[in-house]
Write a protein that holds these residues in place. Structure first.
Motif, PDB file in Angstrom:
ATOM      1  N   THR A 139      -0.866   3.996  50.012  1.00 53.77           N
ATOM      2  CA  THR A 139      -0.047   2.997  50.687  1.00 53.77           C
ATOM      3  C   THR A 139      -0.695   1.627  50.539  1.00 53.77           C
ATOM      4  N   ALA A 140       0.091   0.591  50.802  1.00 55.36           N
ATOM      5  CA  ALA A 140      -0.482  -0.751  50.784  1.00 55.36           C
ATOM      6  C   ALA A 140      -1.613  -0.862  51.798  1.00 55.36           C
ATOM      7  N   ALA A 141      -1.452  -0.208  52.939  1.00 52.87           N
ATOM      8  CA  ALA A 141      -2.491  -0.261  53.977  1.00 52.87           C
ATOM      9  C   ALA A 141      -3.799   0.339  53.474  1.00 52.87           C
ATOM     10  N   SER A 142      -3.715   1.490  52.776  1.00 51.01           N
ATOM     11  CA  SER A 142      -4.945   2.106  52.267  1.00 51.01           C
ATOM     12  C   SER A 142      -5.543   1.286  51.131  1.00 51.01           C
ATOM     13  N   ASP A 143      -4.679   0.654  50.325  1.00 51.20           N
ATOM     14  CA  ASP A 143      -5.185  -0.222  49.263  1.00 51.20           C
ATOM     15  C   ASP A 143      -5.934  -1.416  49.854  1.00 51.20           C
ATOM     16  N   LEU A 144      -5.415  -1.964  50.934  1.00 52.00           N
ATOM     17  CA  LEU A 144      -6.071  -3.111  51.559  1.00 52.00           C
ATOM     18  C   LEU A 144      -7.369  -2.695  52.247  1.00 52.00           C
ATOM     19  N   LEU A 145      -7.415  -1.470  52.755  1.00 52.84           N
ATOM     20  CA  LEU A 145      -8.682  -0.970  53.288  1.00 52.84           C
ATOM     21  C   LEU A 145      -9.731  -0.883  52.193  1.00 52.84           C
ATOM     22  N   LEU A 146      -9.320  -0.408  50.995  1.00 54.02           N
ATOM     23  CA  LEU A 146     -10.243  -0.375  49.870  1.00 54.02           C
ATOM     24  C   LEU A 146     -10.673  -1.785  49.495  1.00 54.02           C
ATOM     25  N   LEU A 147      -9.736  -2.721  49.468  1.00 49.05           N
ATOM     26  CA  LEU A 147     -10.081  -4.096  49.140  1.00 49.05           C
ATOM     27  C   LEU A 147     -11.086  -4.656  50.135  1.00 49.05           C
ATOM     28  N   ASP A 148     -10.915  -4.363  51.420  1.00 49.95           N
ATOM     29  CA  ASP A 148     -11.866  -4.837  52.416  1.00 49.95           C
ATOM     30  C   ASP A 148     -13.241  -4.215  52.205  1.00 49.95           C
ATOM     31  N   ARG A 149     -13.253  -2.986  51.743  1.00 51.50           N
ATOM     32  CA  ARG A 149     -14.536  -2.366  51.418  1.00 51.50           C
ATOM     33  C   ARG A 149     -15.186  -3.093  50.237  1.00 51.50           C
ATOM     34  N   ILE A 150     -14.388  -3.460  49.247  1.00 54.17           N
ATOM     35  CA  ILE A 150     -14.897  -4.218  48.102  1.00 54.17           C
ATOM     36  C   ILE A 150     -15.464  -5.551  48.565  1.00 54.17           C
ATOM     37  N   ILE A 151     -14.756  -6.202  49.469  1.00 53.74           N
ATOM     38  CA  ILE A 151     -15.239  -7.473  50.009  1.00 53.74           C
ATOM     39  C   ILE A 151     -16.555  -7.258  50.751  1.00 53.74           C
ATOM     40  N   GLY A 152     -16.650  -6.125  51.475  1.00 52.29           N
ATOM     41  CA  GLY A 152     -17.870  -5.844  52.226  1.00 52.29           C
ATOM     42  C   GLY A 152     -19.078  -5.610  51.353  1.00 52.29           C
ATOM     43  N   ASN A 153     -18.880  -4.970  50.185  1.00 53.45           N
ATOM     44  CA  ASN A 153     -20.053  -4.697  49.349  1.00 53.45           C
ATOM     45  C   ASN A 153     -20.084  -5.540  48.078  1.00 53.45           C
ATOM     46  N   ASN A 154     -19.345  -6.652  48.078  1.00 59.22           N
ATOM     47  CA  ASN A 154     -19.446  -7.650  47.002  1.00 59.22           C
ATOM     48  C   ASN A 154     -19.179  -7.065  45.621  1.00 59.22           C
ATOM     49  N   SER A 155     -18.098  -6.325  45.480  1.00 59.63           N
ATOM     50  CA  SER A 155     -17.810  -5.635  44.232  1.00 59.63           C
ATOM     51  C   SER A 155     -16.476  -6.096  43.641  1.00 59.63           C
ATOM     52  N   HIS A 156     -15.900  -5.272  42.778  1.00 62.70           N
ATOM     53  CA  HIS A 156     -14.640  -5.592  42.101  1.00 62.70           C
ATOM     54  C   HIS A 156     -13.746  -4.361  42.095  1.00 62.70           C
ATOM     55  N   VAL A 157     -12.448  -4.580  42.264  1.00 66.47           N
ATOM     56  CA  VAL A 157     -11.490  -3.491  42.135  1.00 66.47           C
ATOM     57  C   VAL A 157     -10.324  -3.962  41.271  1.00 66.47           C
ATOM     58  N   THR A 158      -9.844  -3.080  40.412  1.00 67.06           N
ATOM     59  CA  THR A 158      -8.638  -3.322  39.617  1.00 67.06           C
ATOM     60  C   THR A 158      -7.526  -2.415  40.132  1.00 67.06           C
ATOM     61  N   PHE A 159      -6.465  -3.015  40.643  1.00 62.44           N
ATOM     62  CA  PHE A 159      -5.270  -2.268  41.015  1.00 62.44           C
ATOM     63  C   PHE A 159      -4.328  -2.273  39.810  1.00 62.44           C
ATOM     64  N   TYR A 160      -3.928  -1.084  39.354  1.00 65.24           N
ATOM     65  CA  TYR A 160      -3.057  -1.033  38.179  1.00 65.24           C
ATOM     66  C   TYR A 160      -1.808  -0.206  38.504  1.00 65.24           C
ATOM     67  N   GLY A 161      -0.653  -0.667  37.973  1.00 63.82           N
ATOM     68  CA  GLY A 161       0.595   0.018  38.250  1.00 63.82           C
ATOM     69  C   GLY A 161       1.482   0.144  37.031  1.00 63.82           C
ATOM     70  N   HIS A 162       2.659   0.677  37.261  1.00 62.47           N
ATOM     71  CA  HIS A 162       3.661   0.846  36.208  1.00 62.47           C
ATOM     72  C   HIS A 162       4.988   0.267  36.700  1.00 62.47           C
ATOM     73  N   LYS A 163       5.909   1.103  37.140  1.00 64.54           N
ATOM     74  CA  LYS A 163       7.197   0.610  37.621  1.00 64.54           C
ATOM     75  C   LYS A 163       7.139   0.284  39.114  1.00 64.54           C
ATOM     76  N   LEU A 164       7.920  -0.721  39.508  1.00 63.62           N
ATOM     77  CA  LEU A 164       8.189  -0.969  40.910  1.00 63.62           C
ATOM     78  C   LEU A 164       9.639  -0.569  41.171  1.00 63.62           C
ATOM     79  N   VAL A 165       9.862   0.230  42.202  1.00 57.92           N
ATOM     80  CA  VAL A 165      11.194   0.752  42.480  1.00 57.92           C
ATOM     81  C   VAL A 165      11.577   0.415  43.912  1.00 57.92           C
ATOM     82  N   ARG A 166      12.874   0.484  44.184  1.00 52.81           N
ATOM     83  CA  ARG A 166      13.361   0.148  45.517  1.00 52.81           C
ATOM     84  C   ARG A 166      13.196   1.304  46.504  1.00 52.81           C
ATOM     85  N   ALA A 167      13.234   2.543  46.005  1.00 54.47           N
ATOM     86  CA  ALA A 167      13.112   3.699  46.895  1.00 54.47           C
ATOM     87  C   ALA A 167      12.696   4.908  46.075  1.00 54.47           C
ATOM     88  N   ALA A 168      12.212   5.927  46.779  1.00 51.21           N
ATOM     89  CA  ALA A 168      11.877   7.229  46.189  1.00 51.21           C
ATOM     90  C   ALA A 168      11.032   7.101  44.926  1.00 51.21           C
TER      91      ALA A 168
END
Length: 425
Positions: free
Chosen positions: A355-384
């Motif tokens: 979820t976006a919430a869990s992704d942002l938790l990971l990002l905050d962890r990256i901010i906490g330990n001064n690291s880097h994260v790459t979020f990668y995706g494919h399609k964005l859909v409206r539902a399902a």
């Protein structure tokens, strides 16, 4: 400019430092291996314990400014370990600053796969209470491992009712050989506290699906954010894929096109290293022909697959590539010295798995330990969303959260090419 200069800025300490500590830190700073902070402990003061292992100290200081602790793990039946521990000579009241702990570990021999290196703290001399952070190392990640641990329960696991609010009187670094069947030797070059750099994040999409233009590009533009598109020659202008003018528009707006491919590296068509290299070169040439030069020396493995028998990394290096991303979930801990293995970058997929919430938790962890994260995706859909898809609503929430953190100066959003500019030496 701040991204380039920040890793070299030393953060001063009000703590008293011994001449040995200063010498170690200055030597490391001069070589650019430890960007800032202060030495946490004098490595010459440890004692060894082992189960099927042994340890010793090198006779002279290493290139990193410290006399390294050499931990030797012998081959055996199960879980052989070697531990070096300190019960004095380090700052037990470390939590008054709450700073990141950084270690430099070098695999000198053996330790073939999925071995662990643990940083351990205790308030009762290591008897029953511990706070333990674990790094899993693998020889394919390169011999040198630079790892940051942030002192909270995301990076450390408590045992025996241990908590970081306690006063620590014991620190240890322990190396374990996977299954105990293959031994080896590891050098611990240092433990530092308080290293500082600007945490970074990359938003990346594979294949050039049309929604990456109609949804991701348009919404990120409203927030002043840019990202990467992994481009394969044969996908452009295809059904549900972006058209060439759309790629050019995104590139002009600051997005980078990164070399991708249509076929996994273990495809049956690749019977020789030359054939694999030719396929990589063909997709790279497509970027160069279109003037998309910024990301033409960065790569995304199709399917996240490395062909070891044909040596995918060697083919990439021969074509001048600087970085390559896998689909392995995780983050990267870059430093002023560089990245452990820039041709094996981890990432986090934008899909229904998170979820976006869990992704942002990971990002905050990256901010906490001064690291880097790459979020990668494919399609964005409206539902399902299907596999490898994310809903547009979740994506908007994620981008809003990233945008807020960029605005507040907590993280910098960069492309894969900029990551290479900063950390690939």
């Amino acid at each position: 400019q701040s991204l380039v200069s920040a890793p070299w800025n030393r953060i001063g300490s009000t703590r008293p430092q011994s001449a040995q500590t200063n010498r170690n830190l200055i030597a490391a700073l001069d070589l650019g291996h430890v960007a800032s902070g202060w030495s946490y402990t004098d490595l010459t003061g440890g004692t060894f314990t082992a189960s099927g292992g042994a340890g010793a100290y090198a006779a002279q200081a290493s290139a990193y400014g410290n006399v390294p602790a050499l931990l030797t793990v012998n081959a055996g039946s199960t879980g052989n370990t070697s531990r070096v521990a300190w019960s004095a000579g380090f700052e037990g009241d470390f939590m008054d600053r709450g700073a990141v702990f950084s270690m430099i570990i070098e695999v000198l021999s053996g330790m073939n796969s999925n071995n662990t290196v643990r940083l351990i703290f205790s308030s009762d001399g290591g008897a029953t209470k511990t706070m333990t952070g674990t790094l899993t190392s693998n020889k394919e990640r390169g011999p040198l491992h630079f790892v940051n641990f942030y002192p909270d329960t995301n990076d450390f696991i408590g045992a025996g009712s241990e908590a970081f609010t306690n006063t620590m009187n014991y620190m240890a670094v322990e190396v374990t050989s996977a299954g105990g069947t293959t031994g080896g030797q590891v050098a611990l070059h240092g433990v530092w506290r308080g290293q500082r750099r600007i945490p970074t994040c990359t938003i990346q999409f594979d294949d050039g699906w049309l929604t990456q233009y109609t949804s991701a590009f348009q919404y990120m533009a409203s927030r002043g954010l840019v990202g990467d598109i992994g481009v394969a020659r044969n996908y452009i202008n295809g059904p549900n894929y972006m058209a060439l003018p759309q790629f050019h528009e995104m590139y002009a707006a600051g997005w980078d096109m990164v070399v991708h491919g249509e076929r996994n590296h273990d495809n049956a068509a690749f019977t020789t290293p030359a054939l694999l290299r030719a396929d990589i070169a063909d997709n790279q040439a497509w970027l160069l022909e279109n003037g998309w030069t910024r990301g033409a020396y960065e790569y995304i493995y199709p399917g996240g697959i490395i062909n070891w028998s044909l040596d995918s990394k060697a083919q990439l290096r021969s074509l001048g590539f600087r970085t390559a991303r896998l689909v392995t979930t995780g983050y990267t801990s870059p430093n002023a010295w560089g990245i452990d293995d820039p041709l094996a970058l981890n990432g986090r997929d934008l899909s229904g798995s998170y979820t976006a919430a869990s992704d942002l938790l990971l990002l905050d962890r990256i901010i906490g330990n001064n690291s880097h994260v790459t979020f990668y995706g494919h399609k964005l859909v409206r539902a399902a969303p299907a596999a490898n898809e994310m809903t547009f609503a979740e994506f908007k929430t994620l981008i809003d959260g990233i945008s807020d953190r960029v605005r507040d100066g907590k993280v910098a959003l960069i492309t894969q090419a900029k990551l290479a500019d900063l950390y690939v030496r």
